[in-house]
Motif scaffolding. Structure first.
Motif, mmCIF file in Angstrom:
data_model
loop_
_atom_site.group_PDB
_atom_site.id
_atom_site.type_symbol
_atom_site.label_atom_id
_atom_site.label_comp_id
_atom_site.label_asym_id
_atom_site.label_seq_id
_atom_site.Cartn_x
_atom_site.Cartn_y
_atom_site.Cartn_z
ATOM 1 N N PHE A 157 -5.320 2.192 11.530
ATOM 2 C CA PHE A 157 -6.356 1.187 11.787
ATOM 3 C C PHE A 157 -6.345 0.057 10.753
ATOM 4 O O PHE A 157 -7.253 -0.755 10.712
ATOM 5 C CB PHE A 157 -7.745 1.853 11.782
ATOM 6 C CG PHE A 157 -7.884 2.896 10.712
ATOM 7 C CD1 PHE A 157 -7.994 2.553 9.381
ATOM 8 C CD2 PHE A 157 -7.862 4.235 11.054
ATOM 9 C CE1 PHE A 157 -8.101 3.508 8.401
ATOM 10 C CE2 PHE A 157 -7.961 5.223 10.071
ATOM 11 C CZ PHE A 157 -8.088 4.846 8.745
ATOM 12 N N CYS A 158 -5.325 0.007 9.883
ATOM 13 C CA CYS A 158 -5.323 -0.987 8.806
ATOM 14 C C CYS A 158 -5.306 -2.409 9.365
ATOM 15 O O CYS A 158 -4.497 -2.733 10.230
ATOM 16 C CB CYS A 158 -4.108 -0.790 7.909
ATOM 17 S SG CYS A 158 -4.065 -1.972 6.541
ATOM 18 N N GLY A 177 -4.298 -4.548 0.761
ATOM 19 C CA GLY A 177 -3.385 -3.555 0.234
ATOM 20 C C GLY A 177 -4.124 -2.704 -0.787
ATOM 21 O O GLY A 177 -5.342 -2.796 -0.921
ATOM 22 N N ARG A 193 -4.141 -4.912 8.110
ATOM 23 C CA ARG A 193 -2.860 -5.594 7.869
ATOM 24 C C ARG A 193 -1.968 -5.571 9.113
ATOM 25 O O ARG A 193 -1.091 -6.409 9.264
ATOM 26 C CB ARG A 193 -2.097 -4.923 6.716
ATOM 27 C CG ARG A 193 -2.800 -4.993 5.380
ATOM 28 C CD ARG A 193 -1.973 -4.306 4.309
ATOM 29 N NE ARG A 193 -1.552 -2.974 4.726
ATOM 30 C CZ ARG A 193 -0.557 -2.293 4.204
ATOM 31 N NH1 ARG A 193 0.146 -2.818 3.227
ATOM 32 N NH2 ARG A 193 -0.259 -1.091 4.633
ATOM 33 N N ALA A 196 -9.172 -1.423 5.717
ATOM 34 C CA ALA A 196 -8.318 -2.026 4.685
ATOM 35 C C ALA A 196 -9.148 -2.499 3.508
ATOM 36 O O ALA A 196 -8.904 -3.570 2.941
ATOM 37 C CB ALA A 196 -7.468 -3.145 5.220
ATOM 38 N N SER A 197 -10.128 -1.666 3.115
ATOM 39 C CA SER A 197 -10.878 -1.899 1.883
ATOM 40 C C SER A 197 -11.808 -3.089 1.924
ATOM 41 O O SER A 197 -12.263 -3.540 0.891
ATOM 42 C CB SER A 197 -9.921 -2.089 0.694
ATOM 43 O OG SER A 197 -8.900 -1.176 0.726
ATOM 44 N N ASN A 226 -7.624 3.603 -1.980
ATOM 45 C CA ASN A 226 -7.312 4.745 -1.104
ATOM 46 C C ASN A 226 -7.320 6.056 -1.894
ATOM 47 O O ASN A 226 -7.042 7.114 -1.328
ATOM 48 C CB ASN A 226 -5.982 4.537 -0.371
ATOM 49 C CG ASN A 226 -4.778 4.474 -1.301
ATOM 50 O OD1 ASN A 226 -4.842 4.878 -2.452
ATOM 51 N ND2 ASN A 226 -3.660 3.985 -0.787
ATOM 52 N N CYS A 242 0.841 -1.196 0.000
ATOM 53 C CA CYS A 242 0.000 0.000 0.000
ATOM 54 C C CYS A 242 0.872 1.240 0.000
ATOM 55 O O CYS A 242 2.034 1.194 0.418
ATOM 56 C CB CYS A 242 -0.936 0.020 1.215
ATOM 57 S SG CYS A 242 -2.168 1.337 1.085
ATOM 58 N N ALA A 282 -0.014 3.781 1.706
ATOM 59 C CA ALA A 282 -0.309 4.410 2.998
ATOM 60 C C ALA A 282 -0.025 3.393 4.102
ATOM 61 O O ALA A 282 0.334 2.241 3.820
ATOM 62 C CB ALA A 282 -1.768 4.870 3.045
ATOM 63 N N ASP A 283 -0.213 3.844 5.313
ATOM 64 C CA ASP A 283 0.023 2.959 6.464
ATOM 65 C C ASP A 283 -0.943 3.380 7.568
ATOM 66 O O ASP A 283 -0.529 3.902 8.614
ATOM 67 C CB ASP A 283 1.496 3.094 6.908
ATOM 68 C CG ASP A 283 1.812 2.221 8.105
ATOM 69 O OD1 ASP A 283 1.091 1.233 8.321
ATOM 70 O OD2 ASP A 283 2.768 2.548 8.841
ATOM 71 N N CYS A 284 -2.231 3.186 7.296
ATOM 72 C CA CYS A 284 -3.271 3.675 8.215
ATOM 73 C C CYS A 284 -3.128 3.029 9.591
ATOM 74 O O CYS A 284 -2.847 1.826 9.683
ATOM 75 C CB CYS A 284 -4.654 3.368 7.653
ATOM 76 S SG CYS A 284 -4.946 4.086 6.030
#
Ligand code: SF4
Length: 215
Positions: free
Chosen positions: A37-38, A83, A40, A211-212, A111, A31, A33-35
């Motif tokens: 709350f992700c 991702g 992953r 994460a989508s 994203n 990804c 980004a690196d949210c």
């Protein structure tokens, strides 16, 4: 597999999986980004599926996985991933074209950073030409400052690019949805207002759907 009476378990990558009466396509674990709350960061997948990929699937491998599906069971086919799918932009386009020839509804969960990820491309035009029906964008913030704090994008100018991506998609006549994760740091009212200004649907996701992995 059994070799000399030793059982060897071979883990197969999950390229397609079912949820919410949709079929999701898992294209990448990477990804831009690196949210905070992700999913992953907390799990290997969602809905009981292990979405960690040993290798990113090619367009041919995705199509091979799709060919054995009964599409009548699903409302739509959704590009997602553990991702960001637009890191595999050419695969998204090739598979979308394959699906649209078969008259199947296709959504991209993203994203919204596709233009930054693929600066050499006119991403909205290419998605439109491939036939994408709708785009769901994880916005997750009412301001750039909040976005950078929560989503930690590689490119610190990402927030403006995400807003432009949504505007361009609407201008191209693609149906758009803005999503936010329901965490206390995000001002849901302001995000809803922003979604209205962007002429987009608004959807609040539970933290576990991050994460989508959307409806
Ligand atoms: S939540 Fe989505 S956009 Fe954020 S880091 Fe995870 S995959 Fe990337």
């Amino acid at each position: 597999m059994v070799i000399n009476n030793v059982i060897i378990l071979i883990r197969m990558d999950t390229i397609c999986y079912e949820a919410y009466k949709n079929l999701y396509i898992n294209l990448t674990n990477r990804c831009s980004a690196d949210c905070i709350f992700c999913i992953r960061n907390f799990a290997d997948g969602v809905h009981g599926y292990d979405l960690r990929l040993s290798k990113e699937p090619s367009a041919e491998e995705v199509i091979e996985a799709l060919e054995i599906q009964d599409f009548s069971k699903y409302k739509e086919i959704v590009f997602t991933g553990l991702g960001e799918p637009t890191l595999r932009f050419d695969v998204v386009l090739a598979v979308t074209r394959w699906l649209k020839i078969r008259n199947i509804r296709v959504r991209l969960d993203t994203n919204g950073q596709a233009a930054l990820i693929n600066p050499e491309k006119n991403v909205i035009l290419e998605l439109k030409n491939a036939g994408i029906d709708s785009i769901s964008v994880s916005l997750n913030a009412e301001s750039e400052e909040k976005y950078n704090k929560l989503c930690r994008p590689i490119n610190k100018n990402a927030y403006g690019a995400v807003l432009d991506f949504i505007k361009e998609a609407r201008k191209a006549g693609i149906s758009t949805r803005v999503t936010v994760v329901n965490v206390s740091e995000i001002d849901l009212e302001k995000c809803k207002k922003l979604a209205d200004e962007l002429d987009s649907e608004f959807h609040i996701r539970a933290l576990s759907e991050a994460a989508s992995k959307e409806i």
